[in-house]
Design a protein around this motif. Structure first.
Motif, PDB file in Angstrom:
ATOM      1  N   VAL A 193       8.191   8.710 -20.128  1.00 18.59           N
ATOM      2  CA  VAL A 193       6.971   8.410 -20.937  1.00 18.59           C
ATOM      3  C   VAL A 193       6.143   9.797 -20.886  1.00 18.59           C
ATOM      4  O   VAL A 193       5.308  10.068 -21.822  1.00 18.59           O
ATOM      5  CB  VAL A 193       6.844   6.575 -20.611  1.00 18.59           C
ATOM      6  CG1 VAL A 193       5.301   6.829 -21.854  1.00 18.59           C
ATOM      7  CG2 VAL A 193       7.597   6.207 -21.517  1.00 18.59           C
ATOM      8  N   LYS A 194       5.720   9.736 -20.019  1.00 17.96           N
ATOM      9  CA  LYS A 194       4.901  10.803 -19.387  1.00 17.96           C
ATOM     10  C   LYS A 194       4.672  11.858 -20.314  1.00 17.96           C
ATOM     11  O   LYS A 194       4.019  12.758 -20.947  1.00 17.96           O
ATOM     12  CB  LYS A 194       4.044  10.417 -18.360  1.00 17.96           C
ATOM     13  CG  LYS A 194       2.955  11.693 -18.262  1.00 17.96           C
ATOM     14  CD  LYS A 194       2.292  11.324 -17.255  1.00 17.96           C
ATOM     15  CE  LYS A 194       0.864  12.974 -17.097  1.00 17.96           C
ATOM     16  NZ  LYS A 194       1.139  13.397 -17.565  1.00 17.96           N
ATOM     17  N   ALA A 195       6.394  12.810 -19.831  1.00  9.71           N
ATOM     18  CA  ALA A 195       6.698  13.761 -20.183  1.00  9.71           C
ATOM     19  C   ALA A 195       6.653  13.516 -22.108  1.00  9.71           C
ATOM     20  O   ALA A 195       6.220  14.496 -22.740  1.00  9.71           O
ATOM     21  CB  ALA A 195       7.469  14.288 -19.369  1.00  9.71           C
ATOM     22  N   LEU A 196       6.860  12.741 -22.518  1.00  9.63           N
ATOM     23  CA  LEU A 196       7.119  12.965 -24.025  1.00  9.63           C
ATOM     24  C   LEU A 196       5.089  13.074 -24.712  1.00  9.63           C
ATOM     25  O   LEU A 196       6.253  13.527 -25.703  1.00  9.63           O
ATOM     26  CB  LEU A 196       7.836  11.358 -24.607  1.00  9.63           C
ATOM     27  CG  LEU A 196       9.750  11.756 -23.875  1.00  9.63           C
ATOM     28  CD1 LEU A 196       9.306  10.005 -24.389  1.00  9.63           C
ATOM     29  CD2 LEU A 196      10.342  12.587 -25.091  1.00  9.63           C
ATOM     30  N   TRP A 197       4.808  11.895 -24.165  1.00  8.86           N
ATOM     31  CA  TRP A 197       4.285  12.227 -24.423  1.00  8.86           C
ATOM     32  C   TRP A 197       2.861  13.440 -24.294  1.00  8.86           C
ATOM     33  O   TRP A 197       2.017  13.359 -25.095  1.00  8.86           O
ATOM     34  CB  TRP A 197       2.899  11.109 -23.980  1.00  8.86           C
ATOM     35  CG  TRP A 197       1.472  10.910 -24.501  1.00  8.86           C
ATOM     36  CD1 TRP A 197       0.515  11.104 -23.908  1.00  8.86           C
ATOM     37  CD2 TRP A 197       1.313  10.284 -25.859  1.00  8.86           C
ATOM     38  NE1 TRP A 197      -0.997  10.873 -24.866  1.00  8.86           N
ATOM     39  CE2 TRP A 197      -0.393  10.281 -26.189  1.00  8.86           C
ATOM     40  CE3 TRP A 197       2.051   9.737 -27.062  1.00  8.86           C
ATOM     41  CZ2 TRP A 197      -1.350  10.237 -26.634  1.00  8.86           C
ATOM     42  CZ3 TRP A 197       1.347   9.152 -28.008  1.00  8.86           C
ATOM     43  CH2 TRP A 197      -0.089   9.614 -27.651  1.00  8.86           C
ATOM     44  N   ASP A 198       3.100  14.096 -23.042  1.00  3.75           N
ATOM     45  CA  ASP A 198       2.867  15.959 -23.194  1.00  3.75           C
ATOM     46  C   ASP A 198       3.158  16.199 -23.804  1.00  3.75           C
ATOM     47  O   ASP A 198       3.044  17.495 -23.995  1.00  3.75           O
ATOM     48  CB  ASP A 198       3.092  15.674 -21.623  1.00  3.75           C
ATOM     49  CG  ASP A 198       2.107  15.404 -20.359  1.00  3.75           C
ATOM     50  OD1 ASP A 198       0.662  14.784 -21.265  1.00  3.75           O
ATOM     51  OD2 ASP A 198       2.586  14.861 -19.348  1.00  3.75           O
ATOM     52  N   VAL A 257       6.489   6.317 -27.773  1.00  3.90           N
ATOM     53  CA  VAL A 257       7.532   5.661 -27.533  1.00  3.90           C
ATOM     54  C   VAL A 257       7.510   4.133 -26.735  1.00  3.90           C
ATOM     55  O   VAL A 257       6.448   4.275 -26.265  1.00  3.90           O
ATOM     56  CB  VAL A 257       8.904   5.644 -26.639  1.00  3.90           C
ATOM     57  CG1 VAL A 257       9.456   7.554 -27.679  1.00  3.90           C
ATOM     58  CG2 VAL A 257       8.315   6.485 -25.162  1.00  3.90           C
ATOM     59  N   ASN A 258       7.769   2.727 -26.840  1.00  2.00           N
ATOM     60  CA  ASN A 258       7.925   1.611 -26.685  1.00  2.00           C
ATOM     61  C   ASN A 258       8.089   1.820 -24.875  1.00  2.00           C
ATOM     62  O   ASN A 258       9.322   2.158 -24.870  1.00  2.00           O
ATOM     63  CB  ASN A 258       8.139   0.607 -27.347  1.00  2.00           C
ATOM     64  CG  ASN A 258       6.828   0.359 -28.091  1.00  2.00           C
ATOM     65  OD1 ASN A 258       5.181   0.333 -27.433  1.00  2.00           O
ATOM     66  ND2 ASN A 258       6.879  -0.597 -29.104  1.00  2.00           N
ATOM     67  N   VAL A 259       7.757   0.935 -24.151  1.00  2.00           N
ATOM     68  CA  VAL A 259       8.899   0.524 -23.111  1.00  2.00           C
ATOM     69  C   VAL A 259       8.518  -1.049 -22.617  1.00  2.00           C
ATOM     70  O   VAL A 259       7.788  -2.055 -23.371  1.00  2.00           O
ATOM     71  CB  VAL A 259       7.928   0.358 -21.206  1.00  2.00           C
ATOM     72  CG1 VAL A 259       8.461   0.215 -20.233  1.00  2.00           C
ATOM     73  CG2 VAL A 259       7.523   2.653 -21.761  1.00  2.00           C
ATOM     74  N   VAL A 260       9.764  -1.201 -22.390  1.00  2.00           N
ATOM     75  CA  VAL A 260      10.254  -2.666 -23.602  1.00  2.00           C
ATOM     76  C   VAL A 260      11.046  -3.070 -21.759  1.00  2.00           C
ATOM     77  O   VAL A 260      12.720  -2.592 -21.464  1.00  2.00           O
ATOM     78  CB  VAL A 260      11.480  -3.113 -24.264  1.00  2.00           C
ATOM     79  CG1 VAL A 260      11.658  -4.697 -24.035  1.00  2.00           C
ATOM     80  CG2 VAL A 260      10.719  -2.835 -25.048  1.00  2.00           C
ATOM     81  N   GLY A 261      10.318  -3.347 -20.597  1.00  2.00           N
ATOM     82  CA  GLY A 261      10.991  -3.907 -19.198  1.00  2.00           C
ATOM     83  C   GLY A 261      11.394  -2.098 -18.462  1.00  2.00           C
ATOM     84  O   GLY A 261      10.404  -2.131 -17.930  1.00  2.00           O
ATOM     85  N   ASP A 262      12.660  -2.559 -18.194  1.00  2.00           N
ATOM     86  CA  ASP A 262      12.884  -1.080 -17.427  1.00  2.00           C
ATOM     87  C   ASP A 262      13.760   0.030 -18.296  1.00  2.00           C
ATOM     88  O   ASP A 262      13.686   1.312 -17.969  1.00  2.00           O
ATOM     89  CB  ASP A 262      13.679  -1.316 -16.807  1.00  2.00           C
ATOM     90  CG  ASP A 262      15.717  -1.714 -17.102  1.00  2.00           C
ATOM     91  OD1 ASP A 262      14.786  -1.900 -18.183  1.00  2.00           O
ATOM     92  OD2 ASP A 262      16.350  -1.512 -16.913  1.00  2.00           O
TER      93      ASP A 262
END
Length: 364
Positions: A319-324, A331-336
């Motif tokens: 998620v961090k790499a996508l944001w960078d 993106v959203n995170v749902v559980g794992d």
């Protein structure tokens, strides 16, 4: 160059594969809303009259009795609850903190109920059984506040049952359906269909109106009470100001939304989900599946992506790499799982999201 004005401020633009989130700007304005807001910006107008005319038109379009434009769905909660506390013609708009209470299903308690509590109202919780509802909804209850959506449905009683018990006691029911478009029928299903006194909807999410706009649709009593407490008066909603640009922009967005071919729109969303599932499926250490419905319970799918240890990634690091990335990818995170939502993407952006993920996961 994409979003040049943002870049001048040192900001990277965002590809939003998360949702219609306030922190990301809600949604993109519908093209007619942009035109309407630009036209509104160049003229003065009688604001109370404009608010009445726009509200009447929105009510006409949606089959409701009355309508009112707020500065977002959260402001709609505050104003609608204030209306229920005092009635449509309060003896004074300086009526708060209020002694009356608000009844809520205990499973619906969430940060947004603060928009009711800030008036000084207490919250009486009820369970799924009729006896619990009857005990919570009494003489001191100003209204029932109900949060719609599949994410609030677990263990909840039927809304029709809640409305029935509330009506027996003369207590209005407010339905927060902020993110429940699509379907656009949410603008009338809860009120005209089920008999709730008002539905509260965000203007800047699925309707693609101004982010700082919202709708209260329903009974004349609730709407007139909202008006009594709102700007340009000096009630509790004085700071919840709605501009002429938001009024015309939201009206244009609703008209545009009602004219859309919604089944075709949802089909396009599903094409993006299929593209992600097929494009990421089979990558070593990656599991991807279609999830349904969306995070707010809207009637479309999303892609749920899970990465195993053999990929060298965790959910958080990916998620961090996508944001960078540039542009950033939200993106959203749902559980794992990383949840990819197609609702807020322009044509072709789903491919950019897929390419970024495949590149990070080592695919060629």
């Amino acid at each position: 160059m994409r979003a040049e004005r943002y870049r001048r401020l040192g900001l990277r633009p965002v590809i939003n594969a998360a949702a219609t989130l306030t922190r990301l700007g809600g949604s993109r304005l519908a093209p007619p809303a942009v035109v309407a807001m630009a036209e509104a910006a160049g003229e003065f107008v009688d604001m109370p009259e404009l608010q009445r005319r726009v509200g009447a038109r929105l009510a006409e379009l949606t089959g409701n009795t009355a309508g009112y434009v707020t500065s977002g769905a959260a402001a709609g909660i505050t104003l609608a609850v204030a209306s229920c506390v005092t009635g449509p013609e309060p003896s004074t708009v300086e009526s708060f903190p209020a002694r009356a209470g608000v009844a809520m299903f205990r499973g619906h308690r969430n940060p947004y109920d603060y928009n009711a509590r800030l008036l000084g109202t207490g919250i009486a919780e009820f369970g799924a059984d009729p006896a619990s509802m009857a005990e919570a909804i009494g003489p001191g209850t100003a209204c029932v506040l109900w949060f719609a959506g599949a994410h609030y449905a677990d263990g909840a009683p039927a809304l029709s049952e809640v409305i029935g018990i509330a009506k027996e006691r003369g207590v209005p029911v407010l339905v927060d359906a902020a993110a429940q478009v699509p379907p656009v029928s949410s603008l009338w299903d809860f009120t005209v269909g089920l008999g709730a006194d008002a539905v509260l909807v965000s203007g800047g999410k699925g309707l693609r109106g101004p982010q700082s706009s919202g709708l209260v649709l329903g009974s004349t009593a609730v709407v007139e009470g909202c008006r009594a407490h709102a700007s340009p008066g000096h009630g509790v909603g004085r700071g919840m100001k709605v501009g002429k640009e938001e009024l015309l922009g939201l009206l244009a967005a609703v008209e545009w939304s009602l004219a859309l071919d919604e089944p075709a729109l949802l089909a396009e969303y599903e094409k993006s989900v299929t593209r992600w599932v097929e494009g990421l499926g089979g990558l070593p250490g990656v599991r991807v599946e279609r999830g349904y419905p969306s995070e707010a319970g809207q009637p479309h799918g999303r892609a749920l992506v899970r990465v195993g240890a053999t990929t060298g990634w965790t959910t958080d690091t990916l998620v961090k790499a996508l944001w960078d990335n540039d542009p950033r990818i939200a993106v959203n995170v749902v559980g794992d799982a990383i949840a990819l939502n197609p609702q807020t993407l322009e044509p072709g952006e789903d491919v950019l999201v897929l390419y970024a993920l495949r590149s990070l996961l080592g695919a060629r």
